[in-house]
Design a protein around this motif. Structure first.
Motif, mmCIF file in Angstrom:
data_model
loop_
_atom_site.group_PDB
_atom_site.id
_atom_site.type_symbol
_atom_site.label_atom_id
_atom_site.label_comp_id
_atom_site.label_asym_id
_atom_site.label_seq_id
_atom_site.Cartn_x
_atom_site.Cartn_y
_atom_site.Cartn_z
ATOM 1 N N SER A 148 7.548 -80.956 -57.475
ATOM 2 C CA SER A 148 7.388 -82.244 -56.788
ATOM 3 C C SER A 148 6.049 -82.307 -56.054
ATOM 4 O O SER A 148 5.546 -83.383 -55.762
ATOM 5 C CB SER A 148 8.548 -82.496 -55.822
ATOM 6 N N LYS A 149 5.475 -81.137 -55.781
ATOM 7 C CA LYS A 149 4.151 -81.108 -55.128
ATOM 8 C C LYS A 149 3.040 -81.190 -56.155
ATOM 9 O O LYS A 149 1.902 -81.505 -55.819
ATOM 10 C CB LYS A 149 4.014 -79.829 -54.296
ATOM 11 N N GLY A 150 3.376 -80.877 -57.415
ATOM 12 C CA GLY A 150 2.366 -80.870 -58.473
ATOM 13 C C GLY A 150 2.006 -82.267 -58.969
ATOM 14 O O GLY A 150 0.920 -82.481 -59.480
ATOM 15 N N GLY A 151 2.945 -83.210 -58.838
ATOM 16 C CA GLY A 151 2.643 -84.598 -59.172
ATOM 17 C C GLY A 151 2.722 -84.944 -60.658
ATOM 18 O O GLY A 151 2.398 -86.056 -61.047
ATOM 19 N N ASN A 152 3.167 -84.013 -61.505
ATOM 20 C CA ASN A 152 3.289 -84.306 -62.931
ATOM 21 C C ASN A 152 4.705 -84.808 -63.222
ATOM 22 O O ASN A 152 5.672 -84.048 -63.141
ATOM 23 C CB ASN A 152 2.984 -83.020 -63.718
ATOM 24 N N GLU A 153 4.799 -86.093 -63.559
ATOM 25 C CA GLU A 153 6.122 -86.724 -63.695
ATOM 26 C C GLU A 153 6.997 -86.023 -64.738
ATOM 27 O O GLU A 153 8.192 -85.803 -64.505
ATOM 28 C CB GLU A 153 5.949 -88.211 -64.053
ATOM 29 N N GLY A 154 6.412 -85.644 -65.860
ATOM 30 C CA GLY A 154 7.184 -84.971 -66.904
ATOM 31 C C GLY A 154 7.753 -83.646 -66.404
ATOM 32 O O GLY A 154 8.929 -83.330 -66.632
ATOM 33 N N ALA A 155 6.907 -82.896 -65.709
ATOM 34 C CA ALA A 155 7.347 -81.581 -65.199
ATOM 35 C C ALA A 155 8.421 -81.768 -64.131
ATOM 36 O O ALA A 155 9.388 -80.993 -64.058
ATOM 37 C CB ALA A 155 6.149 -80.817 -64.628
ATOM 38 N N ILE A 156 8.266 -82.798 -63.325
ATOM 39 C CA ILE A 156 9.249 -83.063 -62.263
ATOM 40 C C ILE A 156 10.605 -83.419 -62.885
ATOM 41 O O ILE A 156 11.645 -82.896 -62.486
ATOM 42 C CB ILE A 156 8.760 -84.198 -61.327
ATOM 43 N N LYS A 157 10.575 -84.285 -63.895
ATOM 44 C CA LYS A 157 11.832 -84.693 -64.536
ATOM 45 C C LYS A 157 12.512 -83.509 -65.220
ATOM 46 O O LYS A 157 13.738 -83.383 -65.186
ATOM 47 C CB LYS A 157 11.579 -85.829 -65.525
ATOM 48 N N ALA A 158 11.702 -82.632 -65.828
ATOM 49 C CA ALA A 158 12.281 -81.439 -66.462
ATOM 50 C C ALA A 158 12.939 -80.550 -65.403
ATOM 51 O O ALA A 158 14.034 -80.008 -65.607
ATOM 52 C CB ALA A 158 11.201 -80.667 -67.219
ATOM 53 N N ALA A 159 12.279 -80.432 -64.252
ATOM 54 C CA ALA A 159 12.828 -79.592 -63.173
ATOM 55 C C ALA A 159 14.112 -80.210 -62.611
ATOM 56 O O ALA A 159 15.055 -79.485 -62.269
ATOM 57 C CB ALA A 159 11.781 -79.402 -62.073
ATOM 58 N N ILE A 160 14.154 -81.538 -62.547
ATOM 59 C CA ILE A 160 15.392 -82.206 -62.102
ATOM 60 C C ILE A 160 16.516 -81.881 -63.081
ATOM 61 O O ILE A 160 17.641 -81.555 -62.683
ATOM 62 C CB ILE A 160 15.188 -83.744 -62.003
ATOM 63 N N GLY A 161 16.191 -81.946 -64.383
ATOM 64 C CA GLY A 161 17.197 -81.641 -65.402
ATOM 65 C C GLY A 161 17.758 -80.235 -65.247
ATOM 66 O O GLY A 161 18.969 -80.021 -65.369
ATOM 67 N N ASP A 162 16.875 -79.286 -64.932
ATOM 68 C CA ASP A 162 17.339 -77.901 -64.768
ATOM 69 C C ASP A 162 18.247 -77.755 -63.552
ATOM 70 O O ASP A 162 19.227 -76.999 -63.587
ATOM 71 C CB ASP A 162 16.142 -76.948 -64.631
ATOM 72 N N VAL A 163 17.938 -78.468 -62.478
ATOM 73 C CA VAL A 163 18.825 -78.430 -61.303
ATOM 74 C C VAL A 163 20.197 -78.974 -61.703
ATOM 75 O O VAL A 163 21.229 -78.363 -61.405
ATOM 76 C CB VAL A 163 18.239 -79.239 -60.118
ATOM 77 N N GLY A 164 20.191 -80.105 -62.397
ATOM 78 C CA GLY A 164 21.457 -80.718 -62.819
ATOM 79 C C GLY A 164 22.300 -79.771 -63.664
ATOM 80 O O GLY A 164 23.516 -79.681 -63.485
ATOM 81 N N LYS A 165 21.613 -79.037 -64.561
ATOM 82 C CA LYS A 165 22.347 -78.086 -65.399
ATOM 83 C C LYS A 165 22.971 -76.985 -64.556
ATOM 84 O O LYS A 165 24.052 -76.491 -64.863
ATOM 85 C CB LYS A 165 21.405 -77.456 -66.431
ATOM 86 N N SER A 166 22.293 -76.596 -63.475
ATOM 87 C CA SER A 166 22.872 -75.509 -62.673
ATOM 88 C C SER A 166 24.018 -76.011 -61.794
ATOM 89 O O SER A 166 24.918 -75.233 -61.464
ATOM 90 C CB SER A 166 21.807 -74.748 -61.866
ATOM 91 N N CYS A 167 24.023 -77.306 -61.436
ATOM 92 C CA CYS A 167 25.215 -77.862 -60.768
ATOM 93 C C CYS A 167 26.372 -77.843 -61.772
ATOM 94 O O CYS A 167 27.449 -77.314 -61.494
ATOM 95 C CB CYS A 167 25.004 -79.325 -60.352
ATOM 96 N N GLY A 168 26.122 -78.436 -62.946
ATOM 97 C CA GLY A 168 27.185 -78.603 -63.937
ATOM 98 C C GLY A 168 27.711 -77.279 -64.473
ATOM 99 O O GLY A 168 28.909 -77.128 -64.709
ATOM 100 N N GLY A 169 26.793 -76.320 -64.644
ATOM 101 C CA GLY A 169 27.205 -75.015 -65.170
ATOM 102 C C GLY A 169 28.220 -74.356 -64.258
ATOM 103 O O GLY A 169 29.222 -73.806 -64.713
ATOM 104 N N CYS A 170 27.965 -74.435 -62.968
ATOM 105 C CA CYS A 170 28.906 -73.817 -62.028
ATOM 106 C C CYS A 170 30.213 -74.616 -61.989
ATOM 107 O O CYS A 170 31.290 -74.040 -61.984
ATOM 108 C CB CYS A 170 28.292 -73.702 -60.629
ATOM 109 N N HIS A 171 30.101 -75.939 -61.973
ATOM 110 C CA HIS A 171 31.330 -76.741 -61.947
ATOM 111 C C HIS A 171 32.199 -76.440 -63.172
ATOM 112 O O HIS A 171 33.418 -76.374 -63.061
ATOM 113 C CB HIS A 171 30.995 -78.233 -61.876
ATOM 114 N N ASP A 172 31.567 -76.259 -64.344
ATOM 115 C CA ASP A 172 32.339 -75.974 -65.563
ATOM 116 C C ASP A 172 33.198 -74.723 -65.399
ATOM 117 O O ASP A 172 34.331 -74.673 -65.859
ATOM 118 C CB ASP A 172 31.394 -75.761 -66.752
ATOM 119 N N ASN A 173 32.636 -73.730 -64.730
ATOM 120 C CA ASN A 173 33.351 -72.450 -64.619
ATOM 121 C C ASN A 173 34.238 -72.336 -63.389
ATOM 122 O O ASN A 173 35.220 -71.594 -63.402
ATOM 123 C CB ASN A 173 32.343 -71.297 -64.579
#
Ligand code: HEC
Length: 153
Positions: free
Chosen positions: A122-147
């Motif tokens: 979010s400090k780097g300012g690259n929208e694509g990289a930020i969105k990818a990082a958001i996606g990874d956070v979401g996966k780690s929420c969902g991964g734990c919820h699944d288990n």
């Protein structure tokens, strides 16, 4: 200020029924409420970011940066509420948590690592990289919820 006065002040601030020792060892039902509250706030501050990553909410780099910082703190909060003493309290936490604490802990660390990466992106300012990082956070929420979280019926 002497210690007694300090303790009395703390008791006033915290409200009746709380003492400092009670705080260190909250009752199981209180711990469940607190960990659920920390989860709810993660949902509050992550939700709009997930919407941005999916193109459902207009991208706003300032909101991402602020919410990512909040998540940095919030993603450390729920875990001490998953104490074995709470295993008898009704909640959406699955017994798998108590059966495999190491796996549960690594799911926490995965989230925290991905939140740290989102803060950096979010400090780097690259929208694509930020969105990818958001996606990874979401996966780690969902991964734990699944288990570890009971599925909603
Ligand atoms: C390491 C595991 C883990 C991770 C990572 C995790 N959660 Fe959870 N979450 C749980 C568990 C377990 C519960 C059920 C807690 C309970 O009912 O006591 C829960 C419950 C919730 C709830 C419902 C709270 C309530 O009031 O009952 C929300 C909302 C939530 N999580 C959002 C998130 C979001 C958003 C993220 C990622 C930013 C996240 N969680 C990451 C394990 C996790």
């Amino acid at each position: 200020m002497n210690k007694k006065l300090l303790a009395a002040g703390a008791a006033l601030v915290l409200g009746a029924g709380f003492s400092l020792s009670a705080l260190a060892q909250a009752k199981p039902d209180v711990m469940v409420k607190q960990r659920q509250a920390a989860m709810t706030l993660q949902g509050k501050y992550f939700g709009p970011l997930a919407g941005m990553a999916q193109g459902k909410v207009p991208f706003n780099a300032n909101v991402v940066a602020r919410n990512a910082e909040f998540l940095g703190a919030l993603s450390q909060m729920p875990w001490d509420g998953f104490d074995a003493s709470t295993s008898g309290v009704k909640s959406a936490a699955l017994p798998a948590i108590w059966n495999d604490m190491a796996k549960f802990k690594s799911a926490q660390e995965l989230l925290q690592g991905n939140v740290a990466k989102l803060v950096a992106a979010s400090k780097g300012g690259n929208e694509g990289a930020i969105k990818a990082a958001i996606g990874d956070v979401g996966k780690s929420c969902g991964g734990c919820h699944d288990n570890f979280r009971e599925k909603k019926q």
